[in-house]
Write an enzyme that holds these catalytic residues in place. Structure first.
Site, short mmCIF file in Angstrom:
data_model
loop_
_atom_site.label_atom_id
_atom_site.label_comp_id
_atom_site.label_asym_id
_atom_site.label_seq_id
_atom_site.Cartn_x
_atom_site.Cartn_y
_atom_site.Cartn_z
N LYS A 78 -3.40 10.46 3.20
CA LYS A 78 -2.75 9.51 4.23
C LYS A 78 -2.65 10.05 5.56
CE LYS A 78 1.26 6.29 4.57
NZ LYS A 78 2.39 5.95 4.05
N SER A 177 3.10 0.82 3.17
CA SER A 177 2.11 1.21 4.03
C SER A 177 0.85 2.05 3.54
CB SER A 177 2.99 2.22 5.05
OG SER A 177 3.48 3.33 4.63
N SER A 201 6.65 2.43 0.39
CA SER A 201 5.18 2.29 0.65
C SER A 201 4.46 3.23 -0.51
CB SER A 201 5.07 3.07 1.84
OG SER A 201 5.52 2.23 3.12
N1 GLN Z 1 7.33 -1.78 3.99
C1 GLN Z 1 8.56 -1.08 4.35
C2 GLN Z 1 8.56 -1.16 5.88
O1 GLN Z 1 7.62 -1.79 6.77
C3 GLN Z 1 8.38 0.06 4.11
C4 GLN Z 1 7.32 0.97 4.67
C5 GLN Z 1 7.40 2.36 4.08
O2 GLN Z 1 7.92 2.69 2.93
N2 GLN Z 1 6.90 3.29 4.74
O3 GLN Z 1 9.36 -0.58 6.62
#
Ligand code: GLN
Length: 512
Positions: A78, A177, A201
């Protein structure tokens, strides 16, 4: 032998040790698949030369019998993990030329154990999002086609969108994400990938793409060298086709690091040994508050199936209450933006990345940040700055922290009562379409995290396991939440669910 890229990470590891094939062959097979899958936009940087050089070294060690636990196994990383000498952007314009002079602890441990880096993988900008649509490099296309689309249609529509330079609307999101990581594993563009999880995410994209992913306990993996979003919630974790593969990867990723004072000085167990153990007598909590309003019948049915599988395997099923669950999402969307606004203050045009000049320093900051950040990141910074400002701090931030304590206590009470793990759905729905929820109301998108954010707020481990298909044939996942630092139980029970669910199949290779 089936094609190398169809194998699981464990099978590749074992095949390399048995000399059934070499790391160079394996790496080339993945590089070839990655090249053919550029339309999916899963990788933002391919590093073939580096990969082949790492594979050659791995092959030499394998030949000498000096193999590490992941010797020769190719992985995707990532783009939130700093990689020395390799561009690292967090998929934001504001640092899109950043080449770190250091390596994140998690990735350096993967290389220490012999893994090979295939490239850097797409994600939502600074890991803020649930669909991978906020990336400065554009959305990732899920390898799973929308219901009723033929492979031919998928191929034509993607080629047309790419040729016209338009958004691939109508295709499915891989979640976010870590959408690129999930898509890459699901499309067999790597046997495993790293992710980060601040509010879901890892687990949400794993569920959307029919693969496994675990967010370990806060403090299990070092955060050093990972681009920060919300430091009290962020954790690294693996994505792979199977629960076993995740166990293998986490063993290498986890461990104490003096450079991250929140990483715990605890021995890292042999997680793979937890695979295949019996779940007999394990107490599985079913939290009634997760039966949220408007939960679809198919998610409810999937959850019930999971309960039945574990009961049939000899586990004890117990209804439990986590009464503060309904406050988790609003509290998360105060705590996470607050920490984001503080963490992202460093991108000021002076020390890192992009700089847009101004007449004086304040204008330089403003111009740089206006041009460098995308809309979702700006929204988070504004919310975060607001909830931390004098006058609102007590009303929002302090209250959210108090709620966080209550959420944590809910879990502690359940575990004190003898619960070993908690079973919930991973997401409230299967994957949705690109463009479908990225519209005017950001809360639509935030609701995706309803089952996952509680786990980050409490600092607990959570795993998503592929468990079935929706009525329309899209992957669905179940989530298991464990006691702090008891990832082993999640691997044991997660594997039992995976066995009971059987294979969900894999997406057809329509993009190549
Ligand atoms: N979807 C969540 C957010 O937008 C979690 C994102 C994540 O875990 N990095 O904050």
């Amino acid at each position: 032998m089936s094609h190398i890229t169809d194998l699981t990470l464990a099978e590749i590891r074992d095949g390399l040790k048995a000399k059934s094939f070499t790391s160079a062959e394996t790496t080339k097979a993945y590089l070839d698949s990655i090249e053919k899958a550029r339309g999916l936009n899963a990788y933002v940087l391919e590093t073939p030369d580096r990969a082949l050089a790492m594979a050659a070294k791995a092959d030499a060690r394998l030949a000498k019998g000096e193999a590490g636990p992941l010797e020769g196994v190719p992985l995707g990383i990532k783009d939130l993990f700093a990689t020395e000498g390799v561009r690292t952007t967090a998929c934001s314009h504001i640092i899109d030329n950043f080449v770190p002079t250091y390596e994140s602890t998690v990735t350096s441990q993967l290389w220490r154990d012999g893994a090979v880096m295939l490239g850097k993988i797409n994600n939502d900008e600074f890991a803020m999002g649930s669909s991978n649509e906020t990336s400065a490099f554009g959305p990732v296309v899920s390898p799973w086609l929308p219901p009723n689309w033929s492979a031919e249609q998928g191929k034509e529509k993607l080629a047309a969108a790419r040729a016209a330079g338009t958004a691939p609307n109508g295709f499915l999101v891989p979640g976010g994400s870590s959408g690129g990581s999930a898509a890459a594993v699901a499309a067999r563009l790597c046997p495993g990938a790293t992710g980060t999880d601040t509010g879901g995410s890892i687990r949400q994209p794993a569920a959307f793409t029919g693969i496994a992913g675990i967010k370990p306990t806060y403090g299990r993996c070092s955060r050093w060298g990972i681009v920060a979003f919300a430091s009290s919630l962020d954790q690294a974790g693996p994505f792979a086709q199977t629960v076993r593969d995740c166990a293998i990867m986490l063993k290498s990723m986890a461990g104490h690091d003096p450079k991250d004072t929140t990483s715990m000085d605890l021995a890292v167990p042999d997680y793979e040994a937890a695979i295949g153990k019996s779940v007999k007598g394990k107490v599985i909590g079913i939290p009634k508050e997760y039966r949220v309003d408007g939960m679809s019948a198919e998610i409810d049915a999937l959850w019930q199936k999971g309960i039945d599988w574990l009961r049939d395997a000899g586990a004890e099923i117990r209804e439990i209450s986590l009464p503060h669950t309904k406050y988790a999402l609003p509290a998360y969307y105060i705590v996470a933006p607050a920490e984001c606004s503080s963490n992202l203050a460093r991108y000021d045009g002076v020390r890192y990345g992009e700089r847009v000049a101004g007449r004086e320093i304040t204008e330089l900051y403003e111009n740089t940040r206006a041009a460098g950040f995308g809309d979702e990141v700006k929204r988070r910074i504004l919310i975060g700055t607001y909830v931390l400002s004098a006058g609102y701090y007590d009303a929002y931030y302090v209250r959210a922290q108090k709620i966080r304590t209550l959420i944590k206590r809910d879990f502690e009470l359940a575990y004190a009562d003898g619960v070993d793990a908690i079973l919930t759905p991973a997401t409230p729905s299967p994957a949705f379409g690109i463009g479908e929820k990225a519209g005017a109301d950001p809360v639509e998108m935030y609701l995706n995290d309803v089952f996952t954010v509680t786990v980050n707020m409490a600092g607990l481990p959570g795993i998503a396991v592929p468990a079935g298909l929706s009525n329309e044939g899209l992957p669905l996942g179940l989530q298991l939440i464990g006691r702090a630092f008891d990832e082993e139980t999640l691997f044991t029970i997660g594997h039992a669910i995976e066995q009971a669910a059987g294979s969900l199949g894999k997406p057809q290779n329509w993009w190549a």
